[in-house]
Write a protein that holds these residues in place. Structure first.
Motif, PDB file in Angstrom:
ATOM      1  N   SER A 235       0.841  -1.190   0.000  1.00 46.84           N
ATOM      2  CA  SER A 235       0.000   0.000   0.000  1.00 46.84           C
ATOM      3  C   SER A 235       0.881   1.247   0.000  1.00 46.84           C
ATOM      4  O   SER A 235       1.841   1.336   0.770  1.00 46.84           O
ATOM      5  CB  SER A 235      -0.914  -0.002   1.226  1.00 46.84           C
TER       6      SER A 235
ATOM      7  N   THR B   1       0.767   5.437   0.262  1.00 48.59           N
ATOM      8  CA  THR B   1      -0.037   6.601   0.625  1.00 48.59           C
ATOM      9  C   THR B   1       0.872   7.816   0.757  1.00 48.59           C
ATOM     10  O   THR B   1       1.972   7.723   1.313  1.00 48.59           O
ATOM     11  CB  THR B   1      -0.777   6.375   1.960  1.00 48.59           C
TER      12      THR B   1
ATOM     13  N   LEU C  81       0.641  12.141   1.647  1.00 45.50           N
ATOM     14  CA  LEU C  81      -0.186  13.239   2.142  1.00 45.50           C
ATOM     15  C   LEU C  81       0.591  14.543   2.060  1.00 45.50           C
ATOM     16  O   LEU C  81       1.797  14.576   2.312  1.00 45.50           O
ATOM     17  CB  LEU C  81      -0.608  12.993   3.594  1.00 45.50           C
TER      18      LEU C  81
ATOM     19  N   SER D 109      -4.118  14.168  -0.939  1.00 45.67           N
ATOM     20  CA  SER D 109      -3.737  12.799  -0.578  1.00 45.67           C
ATOM     21  C   SER D 109      -3.771  11.900  -1.798  1.00 45.67           C
ATOM     22  O   SER D 109      -4.531  12.130  -2.744  1.00 45.67           O
ATOM     23  CB  SER D 109      -4.664  12.238   0.513  1.00 45.67           C
TER      24      SER D 109
ATOM     25  N   SER E 113      -3.399   7.551  -2.644  1.00 47.75           N
ATOM     26  CA  SER E 113      -3.195   6.187  -2.140  1.00 47.75           C
ATOM     27  C   SER E 113      -3.485   5.180  -3.232  1.00 47.75           C
ATOM     28  O   SER E 113      -4.356   5.388  -4.084  1.00 47.75           O
ATOM     29  CB  SER E 113      -4.088   5.921  -0.926  1.00 47.75           C
TER      30      SER E 113
ATOM     31  N   THR F 197      -3.644   0.757  -3.553  1.00 51.26           N
ATOM     32  CA  THR F 197      -3.543  -0.567  -2.948  1.00 51.26           C
ATOM     33  C   THR F 197      -3.951  -1.603  -3.983  1.00 51.26           C
ATOM     34  O   THR F 197      -4.581  -1.270  -5.000  1.00 51.26           O
ATOM     35  CB  THR F 197      -4.458  -0.708  -1.713  1.00 51.26           C
TER      36      THR F 197
ATOM     37  N   ASP G  90      -6.975   6.151  -5.167  1.00 56.63           N
ATOM     38  CA  ASP G  90      -7.799   7.196  -4.562  1.00 56.63           C
ATOM     39  C   ASP G  90      -6.984   8.499  -4.479  1.00 56.63           C
ATOM     40  O   ASP G  90      -5.964   8.555  -3.780  1.00 56.63           O
ATOM     41  CB  ASP G  90      -8.255   6.762  -3.164  1.00 56.63           C
TER      42      ASP G  90
END
Length: 286
Positions: free
Chosen positions: A5, A7, A9, A14, A16, A18, A32
């Protein structure tokens, strides 16, 4: 194989991703993006700037139990070449086993949808499109920088309907568009032209022009344009145009120290433009 994963920020932004992957028939990827500035993720294109705030969610999966593609995207406050275009929404949903995905796109400025697209695309590896598009008062001002110093002040409003279909590497289109309040300038020659309200037909890979009237706003001379622009996947543009006039202003400059030519020049006769736009052949007749 489980994908790690990822991610990231940054203040209100943000990112992300997965997923997992076993084979082309067994995988899942979820992406996302929230409040991402478009100019930070899209490669820079000369003479073309794009800004806006994007929120994108997408999931694509294939497995014995789950076969789906879901994309939902919204880009707010789009600015293309310093022209405010409004807000864009895009969605696509379907089954990755039968490889058919219902798709919608809209570009909305205020209460008006300048572009509304609906249709289906098929296939992930070799996509085929079948879209219907409606244009309503789509302003063309954003195209001006593409002409660089040769052609600018491009303007006009496009209305009409068009269909786009075929393999992604061999798209075709048909339909009819109308252009109103059109115009452009040729700075090096100090020329400003207006285009009378006209119709443009779309057929296969060509844009067809029939008796399109162009006027200069300095001397009120005019010319008629007939012919076509054709393309391959909206690249490698090829012209076959004829311009007829009994008096058309083609030069309107004053003398400067660096001037190779100056004054007013008028054309009477026929000009034929043929070939690829990068290496256009121009022939004159009287």
């Amino acid at each position: 194989m489980i994908m790690p994963s990822i991610t990231a920020l940054s203040e209100s932004q943000s990112f992300s991703i997965t997923g997992k992957y076993s084979s082309k028939k067994d995988f899942e990827i979820v992406l996302d993006l929230k409040n991402i500035t478009i100019e930070d993720i899209i490669p820079k294109i000369p003479s073309f700037s794009l800004n806006g705030i994007a929120n994108i969610f997408s999931k694509i999966s294939r497995s014995p139990k789950d076969n789906q593609l879901k994309i939902k995207a919204a880009v707010s406050d789009i600015v293309i070449n310093n022209q405010k275009m409004g807000d864009l929404e895009f969605s696509s949903n379907g089954n990755t086993k039968i490889n058919e995905f219902n798709t919608e796109l809209s570009l909305k400025k205020g209460r008006k949808k300048n572009i509304a697209l609906k249709g289906v695309w098929q296939g992930l590896e070799s996509p085929k499109l079948d879209f219907n598009i409606v244009f309503k008062d789509l302003a063309l001002d954003f195209l001006s920088p593409l002409g660089k110093k040769t052609l600018n002040n491009i303007k006009g409003l496009v209305n009409g309907k068009a269909s786009v279909w075929g393999d992604l590497n061999n798209l075709k289109h048909d339909g009819r568009l109308s252009l109103s309040n059109g115009g452009f300038s040729v700075p090096v020659l100090n020329l400003n032209y207006e285009i009378e309200e006209s119709k443009i037909d779309l057929r296969d890979d060509s844009f067809l022009f029939k008796s399109v009237l162009i006027k200069d706003i300095n001397e009120n001379t005019s010319a008629l344009v007939n012919g076509r622009f054709s393309h391959y996947i909206f690249k490698n543009w090829n012209a076959n145009l004829t311009i007829n006039s009994d008096r058309m202003l083609l030069l309107n400059t004053v003398q400067k120290p660096e001037s190779l030519f100056f004054g007013k020049g008028f054309f009477d006769g026929k000009v034929h433009l043929e070939g690829f736009t990068k290496n256009l052949n121009i022939s004159l007749g009287v």
